[in-house]
Write an enzyme that holds these catalytic residues in place. Structure first.
Site, PDB file in Angstrom:
ATOM      1  N   PRO A 247       0.817  -1.219   0.000  1.00 58.17           N
ATOM      2  CG  PRO A 247      -0.755  -1.518   1.704  1.00 58.17           C
ATOM      3  CD  PRO A 247       0.532  -2.076   1.169  1.00 58.17           C
TER       4      PRO A 247
ATOM      5  CD  GLU B 165       0.271  -5.569  10.774  1.00 61.26           C
ATOM      6  OE1 GLU B 165       0.329  -4.436  10.272  1.00 61.26           O
ATOM      7  OE2 GLU B 165      -0.792  -6.103  11.124  1.00 61.26           O
TER       8      GLU B 165
ATOM      9  NE  ARG C 201      -8.332  -6.157 -20.762  1.00 63.61           N
ATOM     10  CZ  ARG C 201      -8.780  -5.175 -21.537  1.00 63.61           C
ATOM     11  NH1 ARG C 201      -8.113  -4.050 -21.610  1.00 63.61           N
ATOM     12  NH2 ARG C 201      -9.887  -5.317 -22.231  1.00 63.61           N
TER      13      ARG C 201
ATOM     14  CG  ASP D 206     -10.030  -1.216 -23.125  1.00 61.09           C
ATOM     15  OD1 ASP D 206     -11.173  -1.385 -23.553  1.00 61.09           O
ATOM     16  OD2 ASP D 206      -9.234  -2.144 -22.861  1.00 61.09           O
TER      17      ASP D 206
HETATM   18  N1  SAM Z   1       0.482  -3.190   7.368  1.00 60.66           N
HETATM   19  C1  SAM Z   1       0.342  -2.862   5.973  1.00 60.66           C
HETATM   20  C2  SAM Z   1      -0.076  -1.422   5.829  1.00 60.66           C
HETATM   21  O1  SAM Z   1      -0.864  -0.940   6.644  1.00 60.66           O
HETATM   22  O2  SAM Z   1       0.347  -0.780   4.847  1.00 60.66           O
HETATM   23  C3  SAM Z   1      -0.701  -3.727   5.310  1.00 60.66           C
HETATM   24  C4  SAM Z   1      -0.244  -5.109   5.048  1.00 60.66           C
HETATM   25  S1  SAM Z   1      -1.402  -6.042   4.111  1.00 60.66           S
HETATM   26  C5  SAM Z   1      -2.473  -6.657   5.339  1.00 60.66           C
HETATM   27  C6  SAM Z   1      -0.480  -7.449   3.590  1.00 60.66           C
HETATM   28  C7  SAM Z   1       0.058  -7.364   2.194  1.00 60.66           C
HETATM   29  O3  SAM Z   1      -0.995  -7.158   1.277  1.00 60.66           O
HETATM   30  C8  SAM Z   1       1.044  -6.254   1.885  1.00 60.66           C
HETATM   31  O4  SAM Z   1       2.353  -6.598   2.292  1.00 60.66           O
HETATM   32  C9  SAM Z   1       0.937  -6.126   0.392  1.00 60.66           C
HETATM   33  O5  SAM Z   1       1.755  -7.062  -0.287  1.00 60.66           O
HETATM   34  C10 SAM Z   1      -0.516  -6.465   0.141  1.00 60.66           C
HETATM   35  N2  SAM Z   1      -1.366  -5.288  -0.059  1.00 60.66           N
HETATM   36  C11 SAM Z   1      -2.350  -4.850   0.746  1.00 60.66           C
HETATM   37  N3  SAM Z   1      -2.939  -3.761   0.267  1.00 60.66           N
HETATM   38  C12 SAM Z   1      -2.325  -3.481  -0.902  1.00 60.66           C
HETATM   39  C13 SAM Z   1      -2.477  -2.471  -1.879  1.00 60.66           C
HETATM   40  N4  SAM Z   1      -3.373  -1.506  -1.740  1.00 60.66           N
HETATM   41  N5  SAM Z   1      -1.679  -2.494  -2.966  1.00 60.66           N
HETATM   42  C14 SAM Z   1      -0.749  -3.474  -3.100  1.00 60.66           C
HETATM   43  N6  SAM Z   1      -0.546  -4.447  -2.211  1.00 60.66           N
HETATM   44  C15 SAM Z   1      -1.324  -4.465  -1.131  1.00 60.66           C
END
Ligand code: SAM
Length: 224
Positions: A89, A116, A153, A168
């Site tokens: 994220p 996490e 795609r 698109d």
């Molecule tokens: N503790 C992190 C935070 O608050 O930013 C969230 C971890 S999430 C529960 C677990 C994993 O999901 C991350 O390490 C990532 O690989 C993936 N993930 C979750 N949300 C994402 C997003 N918006 N974009 C990309 N990957 C995401």
């Protein structure tokens, strides 16, 4: 051929989405290939541990650097030109432009987190950090699959002319697709716009352009 590697603790996540529709066709036609690697296989301790407590305390487990970096190293060894992307994220937001960049690169490794997220030191071993958007998923797998689908795609030869990606949304930056209609001409009292039934191709094209611009402008006004 475009080659993707997926590094994940749940490689089975990808089985179904890669086995249907456009990704399936692209793989069967030899236009794309996808390999999944189980990060846990790179843990060298007896219990194949991939996560541990967070230094400083707090809830949740953190993905350990040793197995993740070993998996990245193996991905680079197998495909030396690969571009390694960590799904997080905290990364830059994924866009259609980015999908086109990945098509040009031709080799992509997508690193999926869980718990996490990753030990911060892992960031030094990837080429880029990418987010799907400002929300939190349980794991990187759905994010990686979205990225991969958007890239596949766009690969030359994957879509037939009737499905061309050229028209698109976002093919032109910030411009959305126009509204589409199919039969019946009237549904629940709602009619297909008359211009689309007129057979006047010039007028239809003009209407579609206007509708695209209108939608795109409205979206900007909403600030989304
Ligand atoms: N503790 C992190 C935070 O608050 O930013 C969230 C971890 S999430 C529960 C677990 C994993 O999901 C991350 O390490 C990532 O690989 C993936 N993930 C979750 N949300 C994402 C997003 N918006 N974009 C990309 N990957 C995401």
């Amino acid at each position: 051929m475009f080659h993707a590697q997926l590094l994940s603790l749940f490689p089975e996540f990808f089985t179904s989405p890669l086995a249907c529709s456009i990704p399936k066709r692209a793989i069967a036609a030899g236009l794309a290939s996808v390999d999944c690697m189980q990060i846990r296989d790179f843990a060298t301790d007896k219990h194949h541990k991939v996560d541990d407590l967070s230094y400083g305390g707090g809830p949740g487990m953190v993905m350990k650097p040793e197995p993740v970096v070993a998996a990245i190293t193996e991905a680079r060894r197998r495909d030396p030109g690969t571009h390694v992307v960590m799904l997080t994220p905290s990364g830059r937001q994924f866009t259609q432009k980015k999908a086109l960049e990945y098509v040009d690169k031709g080799h992509l490794t997508l690193l999926c987190g869980r718990y996490e997220g990753f030990d911060e030191r892992i960031c030094d071993y990837v080429d880029e950090q990418l987010s799907l958007g400002d929300y939190v998923l349980s794991g990187g797998e759905p994010a990686a699959m979205c990225v991969l689908d958007a890239v596949i795609r766009l690969l030359p030869g994957v879509l037939g002319s009737s499905e061309s990606a050229v028209l698109d949304s976002f093919s032109e930056e910030g411009i959305l697709d126009w509204p589409h209609y199919t039969r019946p001409e009237e549904f629940d009292g709602k009619k297909v716009p008359a211009v689309l039934l007129s057979g006047n191709h010039g007028e239809i094209e003009k209407w579609r352009r206007e509708q695209s611009q209108l939608r795109s402008r409205r979206r900007r006004e909403r600030g989304s």
